[in-house]
Design a protein around this motif. Structure first.
Motif, PDB file in Angstrom:
ATOM      1  N   ASN A 114      -6.966  -2.979  -8.010  1.00 53.58           N
ATOM      2  CA  ASN A 114      -8.039  -2.034  -8.327  1.00 53.58           C
ATOM      3  C   ASN A 114      -8.910  -1.726  -7.108  1.00 53.58           C
ATOM      4  O   ASN A 114      -8.985  -2.519  -6.159  1.00 53.58           O
ATOM      5  N   THR A 115      -9.563  -0.580  -7.146  1.00 56.12           N
ATOM      6  CA  THR A 115     -10.569  -0.221  -6.148  1.00 56.12           C
ATOM      7  C   THR A 115     -11.951  -0.331  -6.784  1.00 56.12           C
ATOM      8  O   THR A 115     -12.074  -0.444  -8.006  1.00 56.12           O
ATOM      9  N   SER A 116     -12.987  -0.303  -5.954  1.00 57.64           N
ATOM     10  CA  SER A 116     -14.362  -0.301  -6.475  1.00 57.64           C
ATOM     11  C   SER A 116     -15.155   0.784  -5.765  1.00 57.64           C
ATOM     12  O   SER A 116     -14.876   1.103  -4.600  1.00 57.64           O
ATOM     13  N   ILE A 117     -16.120   1.356  -6.452  1.00 56.38           N
ATOM     14  CA  ILE A 117     -16.929   2.420  -5.866  1.00 56.38           C
ATOM     15  C   ILE A 117     -18.074   1.809  -5.067  1.00 56.38           C
ATOM     16  O   ILE A 117     -18.802   0.941  -5.565  1.00 56.38           O
ATOM     17  N   ASP A 170       0.793  -1.233   0.000  1.00 53.89           N
ATOM     18  CA  ASP A 170       0.000   0.000   0.000  1.00 53.89           C
ATOM     19  C   ASP A 170       0.819   1.274   0.000  1.00 53.89           C
ATOM     20  O   ASP A 170       0.318   2.335   0.348  1.00 53.89           O
ATOM     21  N   ARG A 171       2.089   1.195  -0.347  1.00 50.18           N
ATOM     22  CA  ARG A 171       2.932   2.353  -0.535  1.00 50.18           C
ATOM     23  C   ARG A 171       3.966   2.039  -1.604  1.00 50.18           C
ATOM     24  O   ARG A 171       4.330   0.882  -1.802  1.00 50.18           O
ATOM     25  N   TYR A 175       0.211  -2.418  -4.116  1.00 52.01           N
ATOM     26  CA  TYR A 175      -0.541  -1.279  -3.605  1.00 52.01           C
ATOM     27  C   TYR A 175      -1.793  -1.052  -4.437  1.00 52.01           C
ATOM     28  O   TYR A 175      -1.921  -1.511  -5.573  1.00 52.01           O
ATOM     29  N   HIS A 176      -2.743  -0.357  -3.817  1.00 50.41           N
ATOM     30  CA  HIS A 176      -3.986  -0.038  -4.516  1.00 50.41           C
ATOM     31  C   HIS A 176      -3.722   1.035  -5.566  1.00 50.41           C
ATOM     32  O   HIS A 176      -2.877   1.909  -5.381  1.00 50.41           O
TER      33      HIS A 176
END
Length: 401
Positions: A369-372, A188-189, A200-201
């Protein structure tokens, strides 16, 4: 003398071999207590190695109590290490350590919260699949992190996953372990000054998608608020994602709509009005939406807007980033980007296991990936909306919660 970290079937690391050679040289010279030991430069020249290798070799002998080091004066024989002990410590040919039933992976975190707990849970499951034990350590700062790394290394832990939250640059111990090709993965960094394995994201794409989502809901006057970047790449990437989404959709970026230097004083009382955000919102009455750097700042923005008698989301839509547990419990539950901890934990364990198998390819970077997560803090403005944008998100790019 204890050998340095090595794996079954591996040749000992170069600096470990160097430590053994220096010990042989001590015996050969019959050095007495407080006699000077050859310097790093002398050892590097004698054995045709780098000064860093010589330094690490002397550090091993220092930890074993064989020598002691004085700043700017050199390295000397320890008074507690008599010649009889030197004779006992004749280094035998390197023998591979007995194979353990399970390898050990350690995770180091600066704290435990809902987010980090979910990463640990995912990593634990993946570690079991890989027939590994998972250890968890909590560090309270740079010095404590260094101690954790050194202790785990000394204890022959097979690999480490490190979460250096909010760190501007990596520690010297991380640099040292990376130089030694020790299995170490940052999560995450990313540290731009160092090529090192990391998972990381995708903060850039996450913020881009959030901004695009607001545009699809009819918002054109969209602000952005953040605490100071301070070299933290995730904060920089989120801001860049917001900017690029605005530019890609031909929306003007008004500098007055951007506030990047919010202090962290609000963290001590999240439901109190934030004077800095109150000034920012008061000076920008045309804003219909604000993208916040994270959910904590979004929470502060929400309570500040309510204090100013602004209706959320009708007067002001607010969107966060991270999907911490608090975001679903607010008076107006927060629309945000969820950082998928399952994929982060799994990918980190798989990558450190790859390095534990002696993989020597270049530094690997894995983006998750992120999700909304759609909740109640965003209002749809009735206007000629971009039907393709709405269709994109309704077809599965967001989740309702």
């Amino acid at each position: 003398m204890k050998s340095g970290h090595s794996k079954t079937g591996r040749k000992p690391l170069l600096y470990v071999q160097m430590a053994e050679k220096v010990l042989e040289e001590i015996k050969k010279r019959n050095l007495q207590p407080h006699d000077p030991v050859p310097s790093e430069a002398e050892l590097a020249k004698i054995y045709s190695v780098s000064r860093m290798t010589a330094k690490l070799a002397l550090q091993i002998l220092e930890k074993e109590g064989i020598v002691y080091r004085l700043e700017r004066r050199g390295t000397f024989m320890s008074a507690d290490f008599v010649q009889e002990e030197v004779n006992k410590s004749v280094v035998q040919p390197a023998v591979a350590p007995q194979k353990q039933a399970k390898r050990r992976i350690a995770m180091i975190f600066p704290n435990l919260d809902d987010y980090t707990a979910r990463i640990i849970a995912a990593a634990e499951q993946e570690a079991r699949k890989a027939n590994c034990h998972l250890l968890v350590r909590i560090s309270t700062g740079t010095e404590d992190e260094t101690e954790c790394l050194q202790e785990l290394y000394n204890d022959h832990v097979d690999g480490i996953i490190l979460y250096p939250r909010g760190r501007m640059k990596c520690s010297e111990k991380v640099l040292e372990l990376n130089l030694m090709n020790y299995p170490l993965v940052i999560i995450d960094r990313i540290f731009r000054e160092l090529r090192i394995d990391c998972v990381y994201h995708d903060h850039y794409q996450g913020a881009y998608n959030l901004t695009k989502y607001l545009i699809g809901r009819g918002h054109f006057e969209i602000g952005y608020v953040s605490i100071s970047f301070d070299g933290v790449t995730s904060r920089e990437d989120r801001y860049k994602g917001y900017m690029q989404a605005m530019l890609d959709h031909n929306l003007s970026v008004n500098s007055n709509n951007i506030f990047l230097h919010c202090t962290e004083d609000f963290m001590s009382n999240l439901n109190a009005p934030n004077p800095q955000l109150e000034t920012f919102l008061g000076n920008n009455p045309l804003l219909t939406a604000v993208v916040c750097m994270d959910d904590y700042l979004a929470t502060s923005c929400l309570y500040t807007a309510l204090h100013m008698k602004k209706s959320v989301p009708e007067d002001l839509s607010i969107i966060g980033f991270s999907d911490i547990q608090l975001s679903s419990l607010l008076p107006i539950p927060l629309t945000t980007a969820r950082q998928i901890t399952e994929q982060l934990g799994q990918a980190a364990v798989n990558l450190v296991c790859k390095r534990m198998e002696n993989s020597r390819e270049g530094a690997i970077t894995i983006k998750v990936n992120t999700s909304i997560i759609e909740r109640s803090s965003v209002h749809t403005i009735s206007r000629n909306l971009d039907s393709q944008l709405v269709s994109d998100f309704r077809s599965g790019q967001l989740h309702q919660s």
